[in-house]
Design an enzyme around this catalytic site. Structure first.
Site, mmCIF file in Angstrom:
data_model
loop_
_atom_site.group_PDB
_atom_site.id
_atom_site.type_symbol
_atom_site.label_atom_id
_atom_site.label_comp_id
_atom_site.label_asym_id
_atom_site.label_seq_id
_atom_site.Cartn_x
_atom_site.Cartn_y
_atom_site.Cartn_z
ATOM 1 N N LEU A 78 55.612 115.977 -135.547
ATOM 2 C CA LEU A 78 55.838 114.590 -135.136
ATOM 3 C C LEU A 78 56.115 114.622 -133.639
ATOM 4 O O LEU A 78 56.691 115.602 -133.133
ATOM 5 C CB LEU A 78 57.063 114.010 -135.852
ATOM 6 C CG LEU A 78 56.914 113.630 -137.328
ATOM 7 C CD1 LEU A 78 58.262 113.182 -137.897
ATOM 8 C CD2 LEU A 78 55.871 112.546 -137.519
ATOM 9 N N ASP A 79 55.762 113.551 -132.940
ATOM 10 C CA ASP A 79 56.060 113.477 -131.510
ATOM 11 C C ASP A 79 57.577 113.476 -131.284
ATOM 12 O O ASP A 79 58.344 113.159 -132.189
ATOM 13 C CB ASP A 79 55.487 112.186 -130.916
ATOM 14 C CG ASP A 79 53.973 112.177 -130.940
ATOM 15 O OD1 ASP A 79 53.371 113.254 -131.017
ATOM 16 O OD2 ASP A 79 53.409 111.067 -130.888
ATOM 17 N N ARG A 80 57.961 113.753 -130.062
ATOM 18 C CA ARG A 80 59.388 113.893 -129.750
ATOM 19 C C ARG A 80 60.209 112.658 -130.148
ATOM 20 O O ARG A 80 61.311 112.772 -130.661
ATOM 21 C CB ARG A 80 59.533 114.185 -128.254
ATOM 22 C CG ARG A 80 60.940 114.494 -127.866
ATOM 23 C CD ARG A 80 61.019 115.147 -126.504
ATOM 24 N NE ARG A 80 62.324 114.914 -125.935
ATOM 25 C CZ ARG A 80 62.559 114.545 -124.697
ATOM 26 N NH1 ARG A 80 61.559 114.383 -123.860
ATOM 27 N NH2 ARG A 80 63.780 114.360 -124.272
ATOM 28 N N HIS B 144 48.883 112.620 -131.283
ATOM 29 C CA HIS B 144 49.267 111.222 -131.002
ATOM 30 C C HIS B 144 48.367 110.218 -131.728
ATOM 31 O O HIS B 144 48.086 109.127 -131.201
ATOM 32 C CB HIS B 144 49.193 110.924 -129.494
ATOM 33 C CG HIS B 144 50.117 111.726 -128.642
ATOM 34 N ND1 HIS B 144 51.416 112.015 -129.003
ATOM 35 C CD2 HIS B 144 49.937 112.302 -127.427
ATOM 36 C CE1 HIS B 144 51.985 112.736 -128.055
ATOM 37 N NE2 HIS B 144 51.107 112.944 -127.097
ATOM 38 N N LYS C 6 49.611 106.513 -132.254
ATOM 39 C CA LYS C 6 49.784 105.813 -130.969
ATOM 40 C C LYS C 6 48.425 105.454 -130.376
ATOM 41 O O LYS C 6 48.227 104.360 -129.846
ATOM 42 C CB LYS C 6 50.560 106.688 -129.988
ATOM 43 C CG LYS C 6 52.008 106.778 -130.375
ATOM 44 C CD LYS C 6 52.819 107.605 -129.422
ATOM 45 C CE LYS C 6 54.221 107.735 -129.985
ATOM 46 N NZ LYS C 6 54.918 108.905 -129.549
#
Ligand code: URA
Length: 244
Positions: free
Chosen positions: A101-103, A184, A187
């Site tokens: 997962l992204d930060r 990503h 997004k």
């Protein structure tokens, strides 16, 4: 590795001799007499010839973590706290992440030292659905539902994303179901629809939902049933635990 090879390698025997020992009922896999030469044995299983341990079982780790925002999905990082930093286990250095997962994203992260299990989880062909709840800065246009289902061309990778399900829950909130995990991806997909993602929370992987009682930063081992549940294709979205 096949059972006959494990035995042959250990004793520096020929395959025929290994077959003879196996056929004589002298070989056990995880304490069960096993007569199949071609039985596939992995490093998490113990193999015994009479009373001698030929291969000791390595400890297999299957963990779930509720990732908080700000922690990176990496095993080591010079700057930021990682998901592995949150885990307290003597063998944590052996872990890898089955789907990052992204930060600033939150929610369910799975970690393991079993590469075969994580590969099955992450293969797009395995059709393991992942459900996310997404918050956006702009209202989500109705046309985005069809666009997600059709797929987006990502020039960087030279691919079109697999059909994804978008369910608009409120003006600026939606649930997304993906069968893959490009960099990503969510997004970028929302970006194509003119929406900036401001929150992203993974609710489930396969039929394994993030438990309500696992707080951000907490982790625990998966049960045998949960290990199987994570691999289940075609699941409805979970109820509850919508936000991180
Ligand atoms: N897609 C994203 O853009 N970010 C995530 O963390 C997961 C999926």
């Amino acid at each position: 590795m096949k059972l006959d090879r494990v035995i042959a390698k250990h004793r520096s025997l020929g395959r025929n001799e290994a077959h003879r020992l196996i056929a004589a009922g002298r070989v056990q896999v995880d304490a069960v007499v096993t007569m199949g030469n071609q039985v596939e044995v992995d490093r998490f299983q113990q193999v015994q010839l009479d009373d001698e341990v030929v291969q000791a079982a390595e400890r297999a780790l299957y963990l779930m973590l509720h990732k908080p925002a700000g922690v990176v999905s990496a095993t080591v990082d010079a700057e930021h706290r990682t998901v592995v930093d949150l885990i307290d286990d003597p063998d944590k250095a052996l872990l890898h992440i089955a789907g990052r997962l992204d930060r600033w994203s939150t929610g369910l992260v799975l970690l393991t030292n079993d590469g075969r299990w994580s590969k099955r989880l992450m293969e797009a062909g395995a059709k393991v659905p992942k459900h996310y709840v997404v918050g956006t800065a702009q209202p989500i246009p109705a046309e985005a539902v069809a666009a997600f289902a059709e797929g987006f061309y990502f020039a960087k990778e030279g691919i079109t994303t697999l059909p994804a399900e978008l369910e608009i829950l409120a003006e600026s909130q939606a649930r997304v179901m993906l069968h893959e995990g490009r960099h990503h991806q969510i997004k970028r997909m929302f970006g194509r629809c003119g929406c900036e993602v401001i929150s992203l929370h993974r609710q489930s992987i396969g039929a394994l939902a993030l438990p309500e009682n696992l707080q951000p930063g907490q982790w625990r081992a998966l049960s045998e049933m949960e290990k199987v549940a994570a691999l289940t294709p075609a699941c409805p979205p979970p109820s509850g635990h919508a936000a991180g």
